[in-house]
Design a protein around this motif. Structure first.
Motif, PDB file in Angstrom:
ATOM      1  N   ASP A  18       5.278 -21.392 -74.598  1.00 49.49           N
ATOM      2  CA  ASP A  18       6.838 -21.615 -74.764  1.00 49.49           C
ATOM      3  C   ASP A  18       6.679 -22.776 -73.813  1.00 49.49           C
ATOM      4  OD1 ASP A  18       8.258 -19.494 -74.954  1.00 49.49           O
ATOM      5  OD2 ASP A  18       9.017 -19.923 -72.937  1.00 49.49           O
ATOM      6  N   ILE A  19       5.848 -23.717 -73.341  1.00 50.57           N
ATOM      7  CA  ILE A  19       5.407 -25.068 -73.120  1.00 50.57           C
ATOM      8  C   ILE A  19       4.401 -25.472 -74.506  1.00 50.57           C
ATOM      9  CG2 ILE A  19       3.233 -26.684 -71.599  1.00 50.57           C
ATOM     10  CD1 ILE A  19       4.469 -24.063 -68.911  1.00 50.57           C
ATOM     11  N   TYR A  20       3.700 -24.406 -74.830  1.00 50.68           N
ATOM     12  CA  TYR A  20       3.147 -25.151 -76.173  1.00 50.68           C
ATOM     13  C   TYR A  20       4.343 -25.757 -77.280  1.00 50.68           C
ATOM     14  CZ  TYR A  20       1.180 -25.210 -80.553  1.00 50.68           C
ATOM     15  OH  TYR A  20       0.398 -25.737 -82.393  1.00 50.68           O
ATOM     16  N   ALA A  21       5.603 -24.794 -77.465  1.00 52.28           N
ATOM     17  CA  ALA A  21       5.959 -24.913 -78.434  1.00 52.28           C
ATOM     18  C   ALA A  21       7.154 -26.026 -77.939  1.00 52.28           C
ATOM     19  CB  ALA A  21       7.146 -24.357 -78.392  1.00 52.28           C
ATOM     20  N   ARG A  22       7.234 -26.947 -76.697  1.00 52.51           N
ATOM     21  CA  ARG A  22       7.880 -27.559 -76.182  1.00 52.51           C
ATOM     22  C   ARG A  22       6.776 -29.181 -76.246  1.00 52.51           C
ATOM     23  NH1 ARG A  22       9.180 -26.669 -70.276  1.00 52.51           N
ATOM     24  NH2 ARG A  22       9.631 -29.440 -70.305  1.00 52.51           N
ATOM     25  N   GLN A  63      -4.479 -27.809 -75.151  1.00 53.87           N
ATOM     26  CA  GLN A  63      -5.956 -26.592 -74.231  1.00 53.87           C
ATOM     27  C   GLN A  63      -4.239 -26.161 -73.974  1.00 53.87           C
ATOM     28  OE1 GLN A  63      -6.247 -30.470 -71.255  1.00 53.87           O
ATOM     29  NE2 GLN A  63      -8.033 -30.448 -72.719  1.00 53.87           N
ATOM     30  N   VAL A  64      -2.708 -26.156 -73.837  1.00 57.49           N
ATOM     31  CA  VAL A  64      -2.298 -25.281 -73.322  1.00 57.49           C
ATOM     32  C   VAL A  64      -2.314 -23.334 -73.920  1.00 57.49           C
ATOM     33  CG1 VAL A  64       0.321 -24.134 -73.094  1.00 57.49           C
ATOM     34  CG2 VAL A  64      -0.782 -26.974 -71.740  1.00 57.49           C
ATOM     35  N   LEU A  65      -1.970 -24.358 -75.500  1.00 54.29           N
ATOM     36  CA  LEU A  65      -2.647 -22.878 -76.684  1.00 54.29           C
ATOM     37  C   LEU A  65      -3.397 -22.235 -76.308  1.00 54.29           C
ATOM     38  CD1 LEU A  65      -1.729 -21.246 -78.405  1.00 54.29           C
ATOM     39  CD2 LEU A  65      -1.751 -22.712 -79.991  1.00 54.29           C
TER      40      LEU A  65
END
Length: 76
Positions: A18-22, A63-65
């Motif tokens: 979700d953070i990646y998408a944002r 990096q999040v992904l």
């Protein structure tokens, strides 16, 4: 690993996705704003700062992904 910890990891993985998408949306918006900026401003210090911010967002997003994908390795 017990089911409770496994479920916690799956929840964390979803939060990371979700953070990646944002971050991806934010990256696209910032890149579009930069691309629509006149070249004279892109070449200024302000433009350089904007490009640095875009690059940093891209790095963090990636990096999040990677972190989310890394959790998959635990379950393989």
């Amino acid at each position: 690993m017990n089911n409770q910890r496994r479920n916690q990891l799956r929840d964390i993985q979803q939060e990371l996705r979700d953070i990646y998408a944002r971050l991806d949306v934010l990256y696209d918006e910032e890149q579009a704003a930069y691309d629509n900026t006149p070249e004279s401003l892109q070449d200024s210090e302000q433009g350089e700062q904007a490009q640095n911010a875009i690059d940093t967002i891209e790095t963090i997003r990636d990096q999040v992904l990677e972190a989310a994908d890394g959790i998959d390795e635990i379950f393989d």
